[in-house]
Design a protein around this motif. Structure first.
Motif, PDB file in Angstrom:
ATOM      1  N   TRP A 183       0.800  -1.229   0.000  1.00  0.00           N
ATOM      2  CA  TRP A 183       0.000   0.000   0.000  1.00  0.00           C
ATOM      3  C   TRP A 183       0.831   1.278   0.000  1.00  0.00           C
ATOM      4  CZ3 TRP A 183       0.693   3.369   4.029  1.00  0.00           C
ATOM      5  CH2 TRP A 183       1.391   2.842   5.134  1.00  0.00           C
ATOM      6  N   TRP A 184       1.957   1.275   0.731  1.00  0.00           N
ATOM      7  CA  TRP A 184       2.687   2.525   0.963  1.00  0.00           C
ATOM      8  C   TRP A 184       3.415   3.025  -0.282  1.00  0.00           C
ATOM      9  CZ3 TRP A 184       8.038   2.451   0.384  1.00  0.00           C
ATOM     10  CH2 TRP A 184       8.624   1.177   0.343  1.00  0.00           C
ATOM     11  N   GLN A 185       3.492   2.195  -1.325  1.00  0.00           N
ATOM     12  CA  GLN A 185       4.165   2.616  -2.555  1.00  0.00           C
ATOM     13  C   GLN A 185       3.207   3.263  -3.561  1.00  0.00           C
ATOM     14  OE1 GLN A 185       7.247  -0.285  -3.957  1.00  0.00           O
ATOM     15  NE2 GLN A 185       6.350  -1.613  -2.393  1.00  0.00           N
ATOM     16  N   GLN A 186       1.978   3.518  -3.121  1.00  0.00           N
ATOM     17  CA  GLN A 186       0.963   4.071  -4.022  1.00  0.00           C
ATOM     18  C   GLN A 186       1.404   5.345  -4.738  1.00  0.00           C
ATOM     19  OE1 GLN A 186      -2.981   4.656  -2.242  1.00  0.00           O
ATOM     20  NE2 GLN A 186      -2.635   2.759  -1.113  1.00  0.00           N
ATOM     21  N   ASN A 187       1.964   6.281  -4.013  1.00  0.00           N
ATOM     22  CA  ASN A 187       2.303   7.571  -4.635  1.00  0.00           C
ATOM     23  C   ASN A 187       3.172   7.392  -5.875  1.00  0.00           C
ATOM     24  OD1 ASN A 187       2.475   9.459  -1.515  1.00  0.00           O
ATOM     25  ND2 ASN A 187       0.766   9.121  -2.894  1.00  0.00           N
ATOM     26  N   LYS A 188       4.093   6.449  -5.806  1.00  0.00           N
ATOM     27  CA  LYS A 188       4.969   6.172  -6.950  1.00  0.00           C
ATOM     28  C   LYS A 188       4.248   5.292  -7.971  1.00  0.00           C
ATOM     29  CE  LYS A 188       9.384   3.839  -7.969  1.00  0.00           C
ATOM     30  NZ  LYS A 188       8.881   2.565  -8.508  1.00  0.00           N
ATOM     31  N   GLU A 189       3.623   4.212  -7.497  1.00  0.00           N
ATOM     32  CA  GLU A 189       3.048   3.210  -8.410  1.00  0.00           C
ATOM     33  C   GLU A 189       1.782   3.710  -9.102  1.00  0.00           C
ATOM     34  OE1 GLU A 189       4.853  -0.625  -5.962  1.00  0.00           O
ATOM     35  OE2 GLU A 189       2.716  -0.124  -5.793  1.00  0.00           O
ATOM     36  N   PHE A 190       0.929   4.435  -8.384  1.00  0.00           N
ATOM     37  CA  PHE A 190      -0.288   4.950  -9.014  1.00  0.00           C
ATOM     38  C   PHE A 190       0.067   6.001 -10.078  1.00  0.00           C
ATOM     39  CE2 PHE A 190      -3.638   3.997  -5.467  1.00  0.00           C
ATOM     40  CZ  PHE A 190      -3.308   2.656  -5.540  1.00  0.00           C
ATOM     41  N   ALA A 191       1.112   6.791  -9.789  1.00  0.00           N
ATOM     42  CA  ALA A 191       1.556   7.783 -10.769  1.00  0.00           C
ATOM     43  C   ALA A 191       2.071   7.092 -12.034  1.00  0.00           C
ATOM     44  CB  ALA A 191       2.645   8.658 -10.165  1.00  0.00           C
ATOM     45  N   GLU A 192       2.773   5.976 -11.858  1.00  0.00           N
ATOM     46  CA  GLU A 192       3.352   5.249 -12.986  1.00  0.00           C
ATOM     47  C   GLU A 192       2.315   4.467 -13.781  1.00  0.00           C
ATOM     48  OE1 GLU A 192       6.241   2.642 -11.326  1.00  0.00           O
ATOM     49  OE2 GLU A 192       7.757   4.204 -11.031  1.00  0.00           O
ATOM     50  N   PHE A 193       1.286   3.982 -13.119  1.00  0.00           N
ATOM     51  CA  PHE A 193       0.374   2.998 -13.737  1.00  0.00           C
ATOM     52  C   PHE A 193      -0.253   3.523 -15.027  1.00  0.00           C
ATOM     53  CE2 PHE A 193      -3.919   1.033 -14.021  1.00  0.00           C
ATOM     54  CZ  PHE A 193      -3.505  -0.261 -14.312  1.00  0.00           C
ATOM     55  N   GLY A 194      -0.834   4.722 -14.952  1.00  0.00           N
ATOM     56  CA  GLY A 194      -1.380   5.334 -16.148  1.00  0.00           C
ATOM     57  C   GLY A 194      -2.853   5.118 -16.395  1.00  0.00           C
ATOM     58  N   GLY A 195      -3.473   4.142 -15.747  1.00  0.00           N
ATOM     59  CA  GLY A 195      -4.887   3.865 -15.942  1.00  0.00           C
ATOM     60  C   GLY A 195      -5.735   4.378 -14.799  1.00  0.00           C
ATOM     61  N   ALA A 196      -7.014   3.972 -14.797  1.00  0.00           N
ATOM     62  CA  ALA A 196      -7.913   4.324 -13.699  1.00  0.00           C
ATOM     63  C   ALA A 196      -7.612   3.452 -12.484  1.00  0.00           C
ATOM     64  CB  ALA A 196      -9.365   4.143 -14.135  1.00  0.00           C
ATOM     65  N   ILE A 197      -7.936   3.970 -11.289  1.00  0.00           N
ATOM     66  CA  ILE A 197      -7.593   3.284 -10.036  1.00  0.00           C
ATOM     67  C   ILE A 197      -8.817   3.264  -9.133  1.00  0.00           C
ATOM     68  CG2 ILE A 197      -6.126   3.378  -7.978  1.00  0.00           C
ATOM     69  CD1 ILE A 197      -4.165   5.063  -9.905  1.00  0.00           C
ATOM     70  N   LEU A 198      -9.106   2.095  -8.561  1.00  0.00           N
ATOM     71  CA  LEU A 198     -10.251   1.939  -7.661  1.00  0.00           C
ATOM     72  C   LEU A 198      -9.783   1.444  -6.308  1.00  0.00           C
ATOM     73  CD1 LEU A 198     -13.349   1.844  -7.185  1.00  0.00           C
ATOM     74  CD2 LEU A 198     -13.303  -0.511  -8.041  1.00  0.00           C
ATOM     75  N   MET A 199     -10.083   2.236  -5.253  1.00  0.00           N
ATOM     76  CA  MET A 199      -9.760   1.841  -3.873  1.00  0.00           C
ATOM     77  C   MET A 199     -11.013   1.279  -3.220  1.00  0.00           C
ATOM     78  SD  MET A 199      -6.548   2.470  -3.422  1.00  0.00           S
ATOM     79  CE  MET A 199      -6.637   1.930  -1.721  1.00  0.00           C
ATOM     80  N   THR A 200     -10.943   0.020  -2.753  1.00  0.00           N
ATOM     81  CA  THR A 200     -12.150  -0.660  -2.271  1.00  0.00           C
ATOM     82  C   THR A 200     -12.301  -0.700  -0.759  1.00  0.00           C
ATOM     83  OG1 THR A 200     -11.113  -2.863  -2.200  1.00  0.00           O
ATOM     84  CG2 THR A 200     -12.076  -2.146  -4.304  1.00  0.00           C
TER      85      THR A 200
END
Length: 555
Positions: free
Chosen positions: A297-314
């Motif tokens: 979870w804690w790597q979100q800031n880097k990984e979500f920025a890199e991913f490029g698509g839509a993101i859903l937090m459940t």
């Protein structure tokens, strides 16, 4: 107005967050959460009274679990949602109280004259500022005795973990009233000013009992709905197509998203604690469930920025999002962050509508293709049972000398590299049993196998720590042992938030001794309470990899 929160492993200075939560929550949100817990204790007081007179309010019972869950670290950062929950708690409290008073007067022939805790009577309606001011007043530090405060918070944090698992099960239409009423019992007991340390210690162990029961309930809910997890290879790269990344824990959200994205050209990737979803037969059958991207979870800031698509937090594990990708993050369920698009809950038995997430993924277009390796998951208790004879033979022959339970949470601090080094330095005749996001510290290491048995057996999400317990109990039975501590199993647990507290209390209830806990001991454990845990259960903090290996391997 300040705040005080020390419920997670990253509590500032190892004492508590007082100016801003390390998790990112503001003092206002922290105090609103304390207020929500306090009024929910008042609701619990009346809920237990009503139960004595045969009155059951299902909405109120579930709400107690939701109120506990929404205050877990990294679930909800929204002032607006906190105010909504506080006002719903006040409404439900009034309703349950009224039902009880009517029933009491009818049966007893007199008015109820018992002294009532302030939390059960308080009913001032106002704005966020009023609720936050009161929350600061009645929060953690309201208990002046350090040991009583410590034990009460240990119970409450265990209840939060139980509540999360109970809510996951409820979503899949599995519920247990005994568990929901225990949540109310625990909450109401912490209102008592006359409660003793011994009573609270007993309540702590009872919390562990219900932690075991709720994990068993959730295991049944997951496996009955989606089948028993199977040994599965999961790809960690990405393909050049539109994509949605789903994080958190909610399997039903994933299933509904998969159904709604069939035929759209969108590929779905899991993140964090959603990785184990790939092992369930009823989820892995969807061909566009493409793989797992990223780590804990804690790597979100880097990984979500890199991913490029839509993101859903459940569910929980949300890190306050950066502006650079904020417009493509969606929340649902109890997760909340102001100014993010929220997908509403199900109504009238219909699935959630994920069309805003799907629309965003299509607008964003294909994400970059990335190479990835494959990791093996799916070693829940049913899979381990299938190779039990092989495991037992390996232990008897000496091919496997010890098992190491390395379950729990990951976190952002450098000191958690300890768990990578510990796993890498374990002798080759040992096997790691894991569950939760702690595995991201070592699940991509090439640790090999022992006679075809992988040296990392991943049971799944943090709640799947139950699988590790079942595995241990089955081994105990197979070897004809009287005590679980006679097994060649050692426990080196990483913790971060309150679900890990519930898992720890479950292990203590089952009689497991000699647990190493890290990277730091909880700030909410006072010296006297720590002495009780050390003396009765042998809990100790981790030290260095070298020293802890000696400690475990020479036992």
């Amino acid at each position: 107005m300040g705040m005080f929160c020390y419920q997670c492993e990253e509590a500032a200075r190892g004492v508590g967050c007082t100016a801003m939560g390390v998790c990112g929550k503001t003092p206002e949100v922290a105090n609103l959460q304390d207020m929500l817990l306090w009024v929910t204790k008042g609701l619990s007081y009346w809920g237990l009274k009503a139960k004595e007179y045969g009155i059951k309010d299902d909405e109120a019972n579930l709400f107690v679990a939701e109120a506990l869950f929404i205050t877990i670290t990294n679930v909800n950062f929204s002032v607006e949602r906190m105010v909504e929950f506080i006002e719903k708690a006040l409404d439900l409290k009034d309703r349950v109280k009224h039902k009880f008073l009517e029933a009491y007067a009818k049966e007893e022939g007199k008015s109820f004259d018992e002294k009532v805790p302030e939390a059960a009577e308080w009913d001032k309606r106002g704005d966020a500022n009023l609720y936050a001011q009161k929350g600061f007043e009645v929060g953690v530090l309201a208990d002046k005795d350090e040991d009583i405060r410590s034990l009460k918070q240990l119970v409450i944090y265990g209840l939060k973990g139980i509540a999360a698992y109970a809510d996951h099960a409820y979503v899949l239409k599995y519920t247990n009233d005994d568990i929901l009423y225990f949540l109310q019992k625990g909450m109401a007991e912490t209102l008592r000013e006359d409660i003793t340390a011994d009573e609270l210690i007993n309540l702590t162990l009872e919390t562990g009992k219900y932690a075991v029961e709720v994990m068993a309930l959730l295991d049944k809910a997951n496996t009955s709905t989606y089948g028993n997890p199977e040994i599965t290879e999961v790809y960690t790269g990405t393909y050049n197509t539109p994509a949605i990344l789903i994080s958190g824990h909610d399997l039903l959200d994933l299933e509904e998203l998969l159904k709604q994205t069939e035929g759209t050209g969108i590929k779905i990737y899991t993140h964090g604690e959603m990785l184990p979803a790939h092992a369930y037969p009823e989820l892995k059958k969807y061909e566009h469930l493409a793989g797992n991207f990223g780590g804990a979870w804690w790597q979100q800031n880097k990984e979500f920025a890199e991913f490029g698509g839509a993101i859903l937090m459940t569910t929980n594990c949300l890190v306050p999002p950066k502006e650079s990708y904020k417009d493509r993050v969606f929340t649902t369920g109890l997760v909340g962050f102001d100014k993010l698009t929220h997908i509403p809950n199900r109504t009238d038995g219909k699935p959630k509508d994920f069309s805003p997430v799907i629309k965003k993924a299509l607008e964003l277009g294909p994400i970059p293709e990335r190479e990835g390796k494959k990791i093996i998951i799916g070693f829940a208790h049913e899979q381990v049972a299938k190779v039990a004879d092989k495991v037992i033979d390996a232990v008897k022959s000496g091919a496997i000398k010890k098992f190491f339970v390395m379950a729990g949470c990951d976190g952002r601090h450098k000191e958690r590299e300890y768990y990578t080094e510990f796993a890498a330095n374990l002798p080759k005749d040992t096997v790691i049993l894991t569950a939760g996001c702690a595995k991201y510290r070592y699940n991509k290491l090439d640790l090999g196998d022992i006679d075809g048995i992988p040296r990392v057996l991943d049971a799944g999400q943090c709640n799947d720590s139950y699988s590790l317990v079942v595995t241990a109990l089955k081994l105990k039975e197979a070897f004809g042992l009287e005590d679980i501590n006679e097994l060649p199993i050692e426990y080196n647990i990483a913790w971060y938030e309150q679900k890990a507290v519930a898992v720890l209390l479950a292990l203590l209830y089952l009689g497991v001794k000699g647990i190493k806990l890290g990277p730091k001991l909880p700030a909410f454990i006072s010296p006297n309470v720590l002495k009780v845990l050390v003396d009765n259960f042998g809990i100790n903090p981790i030290t260095t990899v070298e020293e802890d290996l000696k400690f475990f391997l020479n036992k």
